[in-house]
Design an enzyme around this catalytic site. Structure first.
Site, mmCIF file in Angstrom:
data_model
loop_
_atom_site.group_PDB
_atom_site.id
_atom_site.type_symbol
_atom_site.label_atom_id
_atom_site.label_comp_id
_atom_site.label_asym_id
_atom_site.label_seq_id
_atom_site.Cartn_x
_atom_site.Cartn_y
_atom_site.Cartn_z
ATOM 1 N N GLY A 159 0.772 -1.236 0.000
ATOM 2 C CA GLY A 159 0.000 0.000 0.000
ATOM 3 C C GLY A 159 0.802 1.285 0.000
ATOM 4 O O GLY A 159 0.317 2.314 0.479
ATOM 5 N N HIS B 267 0.796 0.957 -13.220
ATOM 6 C CA HIS B 267 1.628 -0.191 -13.623
ATOM 7 C C HIS B 267 3.092 0.241 -13.604
ATOM 8 O O HIS B 267 3.433 1.314 -14.110
ATOM 9 C CB HIS B 267 1.232 -0.671 -15.025
ATOM 10 C CG HIS B 267 2.008 -1.872 -15.441
ATOM 11 N ND1 HIS B 267 1.712 -3.135 -14.969
ATOM 12 C CD2 HIS B 267 3.096 -2.004 -16.233
ATOM 13 C CE1 HIS B 267 2.595 -3.990 -15.465
ATOM 14 N NE2 HIS B 267 3.442 -3.331 -16.225
ATOM 15 N N ILE C 49 -9.474 -7.776 -13.191
ATOM 16 C CA ILE C 49 -10.746 -7.048 -13.033
ATOM 17 C C ILE C 49 -11.809 -7.700 -13.911
ATOM 18 O O ILE C 49 -11.621 -7.844 -15.116
ATOM 19 C CB ILE C 49 -10.553 -5.566 -13.436
ATOM 20 C CG1 ILE C 49 -9.595 -4.884 -12.466
ATOM 21 C CG2 ILE C 49 -11.856 -4.806 -13.493
ATOM 22 C CD1 ILE C 49 -10.039 -4.896 -11.021
ATOM 23 N N ASN D 36 -5.487 2.353 -13.212
ATOM 24 C CA ASN D 36 -4.500 1.418 -12.659
ATOM 25 C C ASN D 36 -3.100 2.032 -12.757
ATOM 26 O O ASN D 36 -2.800 2.738 -13.720
ATOM 27 C CB ASN D 36 -4.541 0.120 -13.493
ATOM 28 C CG ASN D 36 -3.522 -0.906 -13.030
ATOM 29 O OD1 ASN D 36 -3.391 -1.187 -11.830
ATOM 30 N ND2 ASN D 36 -2.770 -1.469 -13.960
ATOM 31 N N ASP E 77 -3.729 -4.304 -19.017
ATOM 32 C CA ASP E 77 -2.832 -3.152 -19.238
ATOM 33 C C ASP E 77 -2.960 -2.572 -20.651
ATOM 34 O O ASP E 77 -1.981 -2.055 -21.203
ATOM 35 C CB ASP E 77 -1.360 -3.543 -18.966
ATOM 36 C CG ASP E 77 -1.137 -4.064 -17.558
ATOM 37 O OD1 ASP E 77 -1.839 -3.606 -16.642
ATOM 38 O OD2 ASP E 77 -0.257 -4.919 -17.370
ATOM 39 N N LEU F 156 -3.813 -6.884 -7.436
ATOM 40 C CA LEU F 156 -3.188 -7.854 -8.333
ATOM 41 C C LEU F 156 -4.137 -8.913 -8.893
ATOM 42 O O LEU F 156 -3.701 -9.876 -9.511
ATOM 43 C CB LEU F 156 -1.985 -8.501 -7.624
ATOM 44 C CG LEU F 156 -0.894 -7.487 -7.202
ATOM 45 C CD1 LEU F 156 0.281 -8.181 -6.539
ATOM 46 C CD2 LEU F 156 -0.413 -6.625 -8.369
HETATM 47 C C1 GAR Z 1 3.363 -1.206 -7.340
HETATM 48 O O1 GAR Z 1 4.677 -1.196 -7.824
HETATM 49 C C2 GAR Z 1 2.375 -1.225 -8.494
HETATM 50 O O2 GAR Z 1 2.801 -0.461 -9.581
HETATM 51 C C3 GAR Z 1 2.360 -2.684 -8.822
HETATM 52 O O3 GAR Z 1 2.354 -3.345 -7.575
HETATM 53 C C4 GAR Z 1 3.063 -2.539 -6.626
HETATM 54 C C5 GAR Z 1 2.190 -2.341 -5.401
HETATM 55 O O4 GAR Z 1 2.889 -1.654 -4.398
HETATM 56 N N1 GAR Z 1 1.225 -3.030 -9.650
HETATM 57 C C6 GAR Z 1 1.271 -3.931 -10.623
HETATM 58 O O5 GAR Z 1 2.268 -4.587 -10.873
HETATM 59 C C7 GAR Z 1 -0.013 -4.095 -11.421
HETATM 60 N N2 GAR Z 1 0.213 -4.833 -12.625
HETATM 61 P P1 GAR Z 1 2.136 -0.928 -3.212
HETATM 62 O O6 GAR Z 1 1.146 -1.929 -2.611
HETATM 63 O O7 GAR Z 1 3.231 -0.588 -2.226
HETATM 64 O O8 GAR Z 1 1.434 0.301 -3.735
#
Ligand code: GAR
Length: 209
Positions: free
Chosen positions: A12, A110, A94, A108, A151, A91
């Site tokens: 988060g 990415h 959707i 989103n 994506d 993750l």
């Molecule tokens: C982030 O780096 C986000 O960009 C990625 O997961 C991480 C979550 O970190 N999302 C993806 O890879 C989606 N395809 P966080 O929980 O610390 O925000």
């Protein structure tokens, strides 16, 4: 006011950046109605609670079929009725019903420059492992609208970040989060809030004519 729901699965830090931007006034006319996680142990839920934001966990493990989980998630979202759904490290795939119900109202973040290193199987550290394996010298992050592909939706904002000699997936991930993700996700939400405010103002002026 743009009421958002933030969907999370893990640490988060992107949620934290949104909260910080709202609390210190860098983000205006945005409120977080609820944070929803698919994962009970997500630290993101703790972050939300610390700031008095309502939280919910809806886990696929509590349902026999994925379609039942999807229906429960959608029912909860409909109850909250947000203006925008923000996927901040969410993750799970959707469901198409959600995209139909909230067209151009789901975004989103990415952790790469789409169309590189995105699509099925590219999430979290896997994205940075692939970028390093390919030897790219620049990577970054993308905020995009969510459509029915993975994506593939329209891009809202992107920011490039330098890959450095000796980077590991972890060091690259950290730099991309700090320099790109935590900057462009709040910026994209603010842009959408500003667009909503402008549309409402135009509608009011039209009514007064
Ligand atoms: C982030 O780096 C986000 O960009 C990625 O997961 C991480 C979550 O970190 N999302 C993806 O890879 C989606 N395809 P966080 O929980 O610390 O925000």
């Amino acid at each position: 006011m743009l009421r958002i729901v933030v969907l999370v699965s893990g640490g988060g830090t992107n949620l934290q950046s949104i909260i910080d931007h709202i609390e210190d006034g860098r983000m205006k006319n945005v409120s977080i109605a609820c944070v929803i996680s698919n994962n009970e142990g997500a630290y993101a839920l703790e972050r939300a609670k610390k700031h008095g934001i309502p939280t919910l966990c809806i886990s696929p493990k509590s349902f026999e079929q994925r379609s039942d989980f999807n229906a429960a998630l959608l029912a909860k979202l409909d109850e909250i009725h947000p203006d925008l759904i923000v996927l901040a490290g969410f993750l799970l795939v959707i469901p198409p019903e959600m995209v139909d119900r909230y067209p151009n109202r789901i975004i989103n973040i990415h952790p790469s420059l789409i169309p590189s290193f995105c699509g099925t199987g590219y999430y979290g550290l896997k994205v940075h492992e692939a970028a390093l394996a390919r030897g790219v010298k620049v990577s970054g992050a993308t905020v995009h609208y969510v459509d029915k592909g993975t994506d593939t939706g329209p891009i809202i904002l992107q920011k490039a970040v330098e890959v450095k000699e000796g980077d590991t997936p972890e060091t690259l991930q950290k730099r991309i989060m700090e320099q790109a993700e935590w900057v462009i996700l709040p910026e994209a939400i603010q842009k959408i809030a500003d667009e909503k405010a402008a549309a409402e103002k135009a509608a009011r002026q039209e009514e007064e004519r």
